[in-house]
Structure formats: C-alpha cells, structure tokens
Design an enzyme around this catalytic site. Structure first.
Site, short mmCIF file in Angstrom:
data_model
loop_
_atom_site.label_atom_id
_atom_site.label_comp_id
_atom_site.label_asym_id
_atom_site.label_seq_id
_atom_site.Cartn_x
_atom_site.Cartn_y
_atom_site.Cartn_z
N MET A 21 0.87 -1.13 0.03
CA MET A 21 -0.16 -0.05 0.03
C MET A 21 0.84 1.29 0.09
SD MET A 21 -3.26 -0.46 -0.12
CE MET A 21 -2.91 -1.74 -1.46
N HIS A 143 4.16 5.68 1.79
CA HIS A 143 2.93 4.81 2.06
C HIS A 143 1.66 5.52 2.13
CE1 HIS A 143 0.68 1.73 4.13
NE2 HIS A 143 1.64 1.01 4.08
N HIS A 144 0.69 4.98 1.60
CA HIS A 144 -0.70 5.65 1.29
C HIS A 144 -1.31 6.00 2.51
CE1 HIS A 144 -3.68 6.97 -1.32
NE2 HIS A 144 -3.86 5.71 -1.91
N ALA A 145 -0.67 5.59 3.76
CA ALA A 145 -1.30 5.84 5.36
C ALA A 145 -0.87 7.39 5.26
CB ALA A 145 -0.80 4.95 6.12
N ASN A 312 -5.55 11.30 4.18
CA ASN A 312 -6.28 10.89 3.03
C ASN A 312 -7.57 11.39 2.89
OD1 ASN A 312 -4.75 8.60 1.13
ND2 ASN A 312 -4.15 8.38 3.49
#
Length: 468
Positions: A21, A143-145, A312
């Site tokens: 991710m 990281h998408h976090a 996000n």
C-alpha cells in the site's frame, strides 16, 4: 497526540506481502540546469535539509497496545536521511527498458514500518531515446497511510523550487507529533471504544438516507455504475508482490482542445483515452470482453471535508470506460453523460462518508480478514468488483526544479489490489500529461503493451473531433 484517521490506518491494515500500500513517483531530471555539477552526496544533503522540519517525512507509526485503536504518529528521534535516500546506477545501455525493470523491482519492496514510511532512490545513468545527454531519475515511494494523490502532489513543494537556484517552495507548516505514554494511549483507546456506539448512531442515519437516494437514482437510471458488475480480465484476480511498470506522455493541449470541441471535461477525455487503450490492449490479446470495463476513480474531498486531520481525504466513484465501443467519439460521449450522473450521485453522498465508516475498521480484525481473503484467493472466485483504478491528479502548470535540476517528467504510480491488479495514474506537469501504469507482473507482464496505446488513442480522438 497525532492519531491516524481510520482511512489512513486502513491502508496499513490492507497491506499484505502481495498487496503493498505505497504510492510512487518517477521523476526524470535534467542535471544540466543545476547551479553546480551533479553530486549525489550534495543532493542527499539538500533533500535532508528540505525534509528535516517536515513531520510527514520524519514521523513513524506507533501501534496502540492490544490493538484497541488506530495507531498514532510519533517523531522518529533517530531519523537519518541516509536510511531514506539511496544511490543506484542503471545497467548498460541505461535505456527505458532497464529503467522500468529497476523501478518495478523497487516498487515491489515493502517499506520498513519501524522508520518513517518513505524511501527515495537516486538513479544515475539514464539515457532516454532520441535525447542527448544523461538524465538522473528519482524514484520516490511513500505509504498511502501518509499521503493521497493531492497531498502527495503538495508535498513536492517541500522538495522543489520554481527556479534552479532558489529555495524550495515549502508548504503549510505542521506541528511535529509528540510521543505519548503507554498509559495515555490505552486511556484514549478505551475512551474511544466506549464512545463508538454513539458515533455509529450518528453515521447510520446519514448512510440510510444515502441508500434511499441511491435507490431512487437506480430507478431513474441516473445512478453511477454499480460495483461487482465488471467483466473478468487477465488482470482481475489474486495478485503477487511482483510489479511491472510503464510510462507514457500525452499532450495536455490536445486533451484540452478535444474537451473544448466536445463540451466535455479533461477527466472525460482522459478516461476515454484510457478506455480506448484498454480496448486495444485486450483486443490484441484476444481477451476483449463484450461488456465494458469498470474503473474506480478516486475523488478528492479535501475542499468539502469537515475533518481537520488525516492525510487521506478521498472518496471514489465507479465509471464504465466504454471498452465495448469501437468509436472513440461515441465512447467519449457515453463517458461524459455517465460521468455527470456519477458526479451528481457522488455529490449527494456526504464528503466524509468513507472516512466516517473507516473509523470502525478494527486493527486486528481488518488485518486478519485481509490476509484470509488473500490466502483463500477469494478474488478469483467472487464477481469482479472493479477492473482497475484510474486516478487523475492535478500537477504543477509550470516547470519545477528538484535540487536545481529541471523536472522533465513526473510519473505517478498508485497501488494495486487483489481483484484489480492494474492502476493507471495520470498527472499534469508543465503542459504534459504523464501516465504511470503499474500492474501485478504475473497478470500483466508487459505494462508497456498497454500504455503505448495512449498516444495512439489520443490521436484517434483528435482525428475524430476534426471530422465533426
């Protein structure tokens, strides 16, 4: 205490050895514009100076005891730029094929969660076809976090400048997260767990209204395309951790001229080109389904969200790509009409709906469910949710400089998922649209066989528009 939002944390829970991710970017730099000769050590020092006071680059994840709540961000007290910025050289002859193989390998490596969730590789010796001189390539992974498409683009301001010798543009100043005690983490987690029934009650009411409105749109035929209605292709199934990557460029001016001539939007044209490229790719392989492919299209809700925190801030809509239509203008007209329905449908859903429901993703349960789903290869068995993800990210309208080197191209790369092993992301940059495609290598060994159709499909649309 800087707690991850439920949506940010979900990208940690979704991660498996195969389903990585992180998001990536490939920046092609022209070192001839640098005030002094290119030197890796100097470049790394410059990057370190630019990110040292930016929490996004210097914070790491700390889990809550017993997994009672989402993790928190804490400052990495041992942050060392040498652990994050590395040097590589392309093998001879140093062309596009060698660069794609190396980038695919780097994209297949997981990030170390004991450190801030980003890595950068400075790749030397790239020799683009039909261009003089060598280029330096930066492969950036986060990281998408930590970021979504818009916040990731905004982070470039901390690394890039408008002139070769000027300081980076910088961005909104952020406070560094503090390191809470174990007792504080437990106390907050318990309090949050006790309050969850009340929070759930507040979420259920608006969600029920959304369901009612959606049913009305379905009856009127104005609802967005439904998930679990996509045809199965070779890139829809259980994925591995291996990746293939390909890049392409299309002219933003051509896209805008088509938009103006047809009364559509830039996003409509981009999706129509992508639909045409997918149709051509599948047709060449004898795999073109009779039904249209279905894409998930992330939508930023940053301007309408009520939430202050969280990296996000996205929602998503579903779009049929018209891969069942041979005529490019017919495909564009269909997309424009259905995308308007999808936007109206999406706008009727609260901006924070996805973020609100993500708060109830239990760390242990969510992660276990994801691993079970992957191990049982359920993506091969149930109806296809969607075929791929397509993102269109607005980028800088003017040339940018990274450590004094002009950015000739900036290609974004998103994650791929079990069931949808292909991601196509498009970013505008100084009059160009840069296309980045990343796929599971086992299901799409040669991603270039797809992206090479993008310029051709744009040309087909230009010719068709000229014949109006």
């Amino acid at each position: 205490m800087d707690r991850l939002s439920g949506l940010d944390a979900s990208f940690l829970y979704l991660e498996t050895p195969a389903q990585l991710m992180h998001v990536c970017a490939v920046m092609v730099l022209d070192p001839s514009t640098m005030p002094s000769a290119y030197d890796f050590e100097e470049l790394r020092r410059t990057v370190g100076d630019n990110v040292g006071d930016v929490p996004t680059f210097t914070r790491k994840v700390r889990s809550v005891p017993l997994g009672l709540d989402h993790p928190v961000w804490v400052t990495d007290r041992s942050f060392d730029i040498e652990r994050h910025v590395h040097r590589l050289a392309l093998p001879t002859p140093g062309g596009y094929a060698e660069l794609m193989d190396l980038c695919a390998h780097l994209a297949s490596l997981p990030l170390d969660r004991s450190r801030p969730l980003w890595q950068m590789w400075i790749i030397e010796g790239y020799r683009p076809a039909e261009e003089e001189g060598e280029r330096v390539v930066v492969f950036l992974k986060m990281h998408h976090a930590t970021v979504d498409g818009v916040s990731g683009a905004n982070l470039l301001s901390h690394l890039c400048s408008l002139e070769p010798g000027s300081a980076p543009m910088g961005g909104t100043e952020q406070a560094h997260p503090r390191d809470p005690s174990r007792g504080e983490l437990l106390g907050r987690a318990v309090a949050g767990t006790v309050a969850k029934p009340l929070v759930l009650a507040k979420v259920i009411g608006p969600s029920a209204q959304v369901v009612t409105r959606t049913l009305g749109r379905v009856r009127r035929g104005t609802a967005m395309a439904a998930p679990f209605s996509a045809p199965r292709t070779s890139f829809n199934g259980t994925i591995t951790g291996h990746r293939s990557i390909a890049l392409a460029d299309i002219d933003l001016a051509d896209v805008r001229s088509i938009k103006q001539a047809t009364g559509t939007t830039v996003n409509d044209v981009v999706l129509a080109v992508c639909g045409g490229a997918l149709r051509a790719y599948l047709d060449e392989r004898g795999e073109l389904p009779t039904a249209s492919l279905l894409a998930t299209v992330p939508v930023s809700v940053r301007d309408t969200s009520r939430r202050d925190g969280g990296a996000n801030k996205v929602s998503a809509l579903f779009s049929r790509l018209g891969t069942d239509l041979a005529d490019p203008l017919e495909r564009l007209a269909m997309l424009a009409e259905r995308n308007q329905h999808a936007k109206d449908h999406h706008n009727a859903i609260p901006a924070d709906a996805l973020q609100d429901w993500a708060e109830f993703a239990a760390p242990r349960t969510f992660g276990l469910a994801m691993r079970t789903y992957a191990n049982l290869r359920l993506a091969d068995k149930h109806p296809v949710v969607h075929n791929l993800v397509i993102s269109n990210v607005p980028g800088p309208p003017m040339p940018l400089y990274f450590a004094g080197a002009r950015i000739d191209a900036l290609y974004p790369l998103g994650p791929v998922f079990h069931g949808a092993g292909l991601n196509v992301t498009v970013m505008s940059n100084a009059g160009q649209l840069h296309v980045g495609a990343i796929a599971c290598r086992e299901s799409m060994p040669d991603a270039d066989a797809l992206v090479r159709h993008f310029p051709d499909q744009l040309e087909r649309l230009m010719v068709a528009v000229g014949s109006l």
